[in-house]
Design an enzyme around this catalytic site. Sequence first.
Site, PDB file in Angstrom:
ATOM      1  N   ARG A  60       0.836  -1.203   0.000  1.00 42.86           N
ATOM      2  CA  ARG A  60       0.000   0.000   0.000  1.00 42.86           C
ATOM      3  C   ARG A  60       0.871   1.253   0.000  1.00 42.86           C
ATOM      4  NH1 ARG A  60      -5.112  -1.646   0.559  1.00 42.86           N
ATOM      5  NH2 ARG A  60      -5.425  -3.581   1.739  1.00 42.86           N
ATOM      6  N   ASP A  61       0.435   2.232  -0.798  1.00 39.36           N
ATOM      7  CA  ASP A  61       1.126   3.521  -0.836  1.00 39.36           C
ATOM      8  C   ASP A  61       0.942   4.217   0.514  1.00 39.36           C
ATOM      9  OD1 ASP A  61       2.025   5.530  -3.437  1.00 39.36           O
ATOM     10  OD2 ASP A  61       1.613   6.448  -1.483  1.00 39.36           O
ATOM     11  N   HIS A  99       1.364   2.124 -10.151  1.00 36.29           N
ATOM     12  CA  HIS A  99       0.327   2.451  -9.166  1.00 36.29           C
ATOM     13  C   HIS A  99      -0.984   1.798  -9.585  1.00 36.29           C
ATOM     14  CE1 HIS A  99       2.396   6.152  -7.417  1.00 36.29           C
ATOM     15  NE2 HIS A  99       3.045   6.046  -8.564  1.00 36.29           N
ATOM     16  N   ASN A 107       4.608   6.698 -13.493  1.00 38.28           N
ATOM     17  CA  ASN A 107       5.151   8.032 -13.667  1.00 38.28           C
ATOM     18  C   ASN A 107       6.612   7.945 -14.093  1.00 38.28           C
ATOM     19  OD1 ASN A 107       2.770   9.360 -12.787  1.00 38.28           O
ATOM     20  ND2 ASN A 107       3.317   8.960 -10.661  1.00 38.28           N
ATOM     21  N   VAL A 167      10.271   8.207  -6.570  1.00 34.01           N
ATOM     22  CA  VAL A 167      11.088   7.049  -6.183  1.00 34.01           C
ATOM     23  C   VAL A 167      11.599   6.390  -7.464  1.00 34.01           C
ATOM     24  CG1 VAL A 167      11.189   4.865  -4.940  1.00 34.01           C
ATOM     25  CG2 VAL A 167       9.716   6.708  -4.084  1.00 34.01           C
ATOM     26  N   HIS A 225       7.868   1.416 -10.783  1.00 34.01           N
ATOM     27  CA  HIS A 225       6.678   0.963 -10.054  1.00 34.01           C
ATOM     28  C   HIS A 225       5.423   1.340 -10.800  1.00 34.01           C
ATOM     29  CE1 HIS A 225       7.807   4.968  -8.582  1.00 34.01           C
ATOM     30  NE2 HIS A 225       6.506   5.205  -8.461  1.00 34.01           N
TER      31      HIS A 225
HETATM   32  P1  5GP Z   1       5.942   8.185  -7.773  1.00 31.93           P
HETATM   33  O1  5GP Z   1       5.518   9.563  -7.350  1.00 31.93           O
HETATM   34  O2  5GP Z   1       7.448   8.045  -7.803  1.00 31.93           O
HETATM   35  O3  5GP Z   1       5.273   7.684  -9.001  1.00 31.93           O
HETATM   36  O4  5GP Z   1       5.407   7.221  -6.627  1.00 31.93           O
HETATM   37  C1  5GP Z   1       6.098   6.961  -5.449  1.00 31.93           C
HETATM   38  C2  5GP Z   1       5.069   6.642  -4.411  1.00 31.93           C
HETATM   39  O5  5GP Z   1       5.730   6.073  -3.300  1.00 31.93           O
HETATM   40  C3  5GP Z   1       4.288   7.849  -3.906  1.00 31.93           C
HETATM   41  O6  5GP Z   1       2.912   7.687  -4.221  1.00 31.93           O
HETATM   42  C4  5GP Z   1       4.566   7.851  -2.403  1.00 31.93           C
HETATM   43  O7  5GP Z   1       3.435   8.190  -1.637  1.00 31.93           O
HETATM   44  C5  5GP Z   1       5.027   6.429  -2.146  1.00 31.93           C
HETATM   45  N1  5GP Z   1       5.939   6.307  -1.024  1.00 31.93           N
HETATM   46  C6  5GP Z   1       6.984   7.129  -0.725  1.00 31.93           C
HETATM   47  N2  5GP Z   1       7.626   6.697   0.377  1.00 31.93           N
HETATM   48  C7  5GP Z   1       6.975   5.571   0.773  1.00 31.93           C
HETATM   49  C8  5GP Z   1       7.182   4.658   1.863  1.00 31.93           C
HETATM   50  O8  5GP Z   1       8.093   4.777   2.682  1.00 31.93           O
HETATM   51  N3  5GP Z   1       6.305   3.628   1.957  1.00 31.93           N
HETATM   52  C9  5GP Z   1       5.278   3.435   1.059  1.00 31.93           C
HETATM   53  N4  5GP Z   1       4.479   2.395   1.254  1.00 31.93           N
HETATM   54  N5  5GP Z   1       5.062   4.278   0.020  1.00 31.93           N
HETATM   55  C10 5GP Z   1       5.905   5.331  -0.111  1.00 31.93           C
END
Ligand code: 5GP
Length: 117
Positions: A29-30, A103, A88, A97, A101
């Site tokens: 989970r996010d 979503h 993304n 990150v 990945h």
């Molecule tokens: P991005 O923005 O790179 O597409 O998605 C990265 C996602 O990782 C974001 O939606 C963010 O909320 C999630 N995220 C960042 N740090 C953590 C964490 O420590 N644990 C979890 N479960 N999600 C995280």
Amino acid sequence: MTDTLFGKIIRREIPADIVYEDDDVLGFRDIAPQAPVHVLFIPKNQAIPTLDDLRPGDAELVGKLVLAAAEYARREGLAQKGYRVVMNCREDAGQTVFHLHLHLLAGARLGHFGAPR
Ligand code: 5GP
């Protein structure tokens, strides 16, 4: 393998609410959900930073990410009403990150997306 926050989650060095796992893919989970269901699916055995780093040999891996999300959605009863998957790539898409990945967003009628902020 470049290390990221998600590498630490794979190695169980930091906690995550893991909801899906198979040989190749981990789903958790996010931490900042953007929908009632918001799960991230990541490759477990390769740390590819962005979509732009994918090569033709990674086609199977990308397919596995998508299939893992679809399998999870079916298992959780989300597939009938529907869901969205998003990947993304870099700054303009808001990637934060740098471990590939996908979503999965579900559990409510999702708003329009894609407009410049
Ligand atoms: P991005 O923005 O790179 O597409 O998605 C990265 C996602 O990782 C974001 O939606 C963010 O909320 C999630 N995220 C960042 N740090 C953590 C964490 O420590 N644990 C979890 N479960 N999600 C995280």
